[in-house]
Design an enzyme around this catalytic site. Structure first.
Site, PDB file in Angstrom:
ATOM      1  CG  ASN A   9     -32.485  17.795   0.084  1.00  0.00           C
ATOM      2  OD1 ASN A   9     -31.679  18.714   0.179  1.00  0.00           O
ATOM      3  ND2 ASN A   9     -32.754  16.966   1.094  1.00  0.00           N
ATOM      4  CG  HIS A  94     -34.561  16.007   4.827  1.00  0.00           C
ATOM      5  ND1 HIS A  94     -33.639  15.079   5.254  1.00  0.00           N
ATOM      6  CD2 HIS A  94     -34.850  15.689   3.550  1.00  0.00           C
ATOM      7  CE1 HIS A  94     -33.380  14.236   4.258  1.00  0.00           C
ATOM      8  NE2 HIS A  94     -34.105  14.585   3.205  1.00  0.00           N
ATOM      9  N   GLY A 170     -31.453   7.637   0.565  1.00  0.00           N
ATOM     10  CA  GLY A 170     -30.021   7.473   0.294  1.00  0.00           C
ATOM     11  C   GLY A 170     -29.540   6.037   0.414  1.00  0.00           C
TER      12      GLY A 170
HETATM   13  C1  PEP Z   1     -33.926  13.014   0.365  1.00  0.00           C
HETATM   14  O1  PEP Z   1     -32.859  13.358   0.843  1.00  0.00           O
HETATM   15  O2  PEP Z   1     -34.941  13.675   0.626  1.00  0.00           O
HETATM   16  C2  PEP Z   1     -33.956  11.836  -0.484  1.00  0.00           C
HETATM   17  C3  PEP Z   1     -35.112  11.365  -0.837  1.00  0.00           C
HETATM   18  O3  PEP Z   1     -32.749  11.295  -0.847  1.00  0.00           O
HETATM   19  P1  PEP Z   1     -32.500  10.114  -1.918  1.00  0.00           P
HETATM   20  O4  PEP Z   1     -33.348  10.431  -3.141  1.00  0.00           O
HETATM   21  O5  PEP Z   1     -31.045  10.164  -2.216  1.00  0.00           O
HETATM   22  O6  PEP Z   1     -32.941   8.849  -1.272  1.00  0.00           O
END
Ligand code: PEP
Length: 254
Positions: A9, A94, A170
C-alpha cells in the site's frame, strides 16, 4: 491450499518518477518468485503509469479505495467500473480511511459489494485501535467489522481480508506472531459463522502493521496467516522483494 498474498500500500507517497522506478525494480526482482500473489497499490493518479510499467509482469495492480457507485454525482470519487479498467485489486476499509476520513462499516460493506460486482478483488481491512485492545474489546471490534463488511455479499473463494491492528500501522511496533495468529483465528471463526467453514477455509487472511523482511517469517510461518499488507516497506524495492522472498520460503517449508 490458500495462495499467499503480499500486497503493498503506497498510500499518498511517491511521485511519477518514483512510481516508474519502483515498478521497474519490483518486476525485475519479483518475477522469478512464484507461489506468492504480489500486488502493489499506488495512488490513483499513477495507476495508468503503473499498469504500463508492469505490463507482462507477475506483479499485479490494485487501488487504495473505491466508491460504492458508478456514474454518480460524487465529486472526487472513483467508481468500481472505471477502476476495473485499470486494476484487479482494491483495498477497502483501511484504518486510515476509517479513522481519518470517517468510513463506517456500512460504507465498507457497500464498497465490498460494489467492487465484487465490478469484478474487482477487495482486500478488506479490519483492526482494533490500541484503546480497544487495552479495554478488552478486540474481539468485539473484529467480529463487528468482519460481519458487517461481508454480510449480504457473495464472497468468492480466496477472498482477502487484512487484519491490521491500528496500533501497529506505521509505528514500527509490529504485533507478535502470537497475537496476529490468535486474532486472525477470531476473524476466520467469524467468517465461518457467517459463510460456513468450507468458505472460511478458502478466505486469505493477511497480517498488516510494521512488516519488514526481518519479521515477516514470524507471521507467515503460522498456519492461519496467508501473507501481509505492507505500507512503509512497500516503498523500497529491496524491502518489498525481501518480504515476498521470505514469504515464498516460509510457505514452501514442510
Ligand atoms: C498499512 O498501511 O496498511 C501498513 C501496514 O503500514 P506499515 O507497514 O507501514 O505499518
Amino acid at each position: 491450499m490458500r495462495e499467499a498474498v503480499i500486497a503493498g500500500n503506497w498510500k499518498a507517497y511517491t511521485t511519477s518518477d518514483v512510481c516508474r522506478a519502483l515498478c521497474g525494480g519490483l518486476r525485475e526482482r519479483l518475477d522469478s518468485i512464484d507461489r506468492v500473489e504480489k500486488v502493489v497499490c499506488p495512488p490513483f493518479v499513477y495507476l495508468m503509469l503503473a499498469r504500463d510499467a508492469l505490463a507482462g509482469s507477475s506483479v499485479r495492480l490494485g487501488a487504495q479505495d473505491v466508491h460504492w457507485e458508478d456514474d454518480v454525482a460524487a465529486t472526487g470519487e472513483i467508481g468500481p467500473k472505471m477502476l476495473r479498467e485499470l486494476v484487479e485489486y482494491v483495498i477497502i476499509g483501511h484504518s486510515e480511511r476509517r479513522h481519518q476520513f470517517g468510513e463506517t462499516d456500512e460504507m465498507v460493506s457497500r464498497k465490498v459489494k460494489a467492487a465484487l460486482a465490478a469484478g474487482l478483488r477487495p482486500i478488506m481491512c479490519v483492526g482494533e485501535k490500541l484503546e480497544e485492545r487495552e479495554a478488552g474489546k478486540t474481539e468485539d471490534v473484529l467480529v463487528r467489522q468482519t460481519r458487517r463488511g461481508l454480510e449480504g455479499a457473495e464472497i468468492p473463494d480466496g477472498f482477502i481480508i487484512a487484519y491490521e491492528p491500528v496500533w501497529a500501522i506505521g509505528t514500527g511496533r509490529a504485533a507478535t506472531g502470537e497475537i496476529a495468529e490468535e486474532t486472525i483465528a477470531v476473524v476466520r471463526r467469524e467468517v465461518a459463522s457467517l459463510l460456513g467453514a468450507d468458505k472460511a477455509e478458502t478466505v486469505r487472511i493477511l497480517y498488516g502493521g510494521s512488516v519488514k523482511p526481518e519479521n515477516i517469517a514470524e507471521f507467515v510461518s503460522r498456519e492461519g496467516i496467508d501473507g501481509a499488507l505492507v505500507g512503509g516497506a512497500s516503498l523500497k524495492v529491496d524491502a518489498f522483494a525481501g518480504i515476498v522472498r521470505e514469504t515464498a520460503q516460509a510457505k514452501t517449508r514442510p
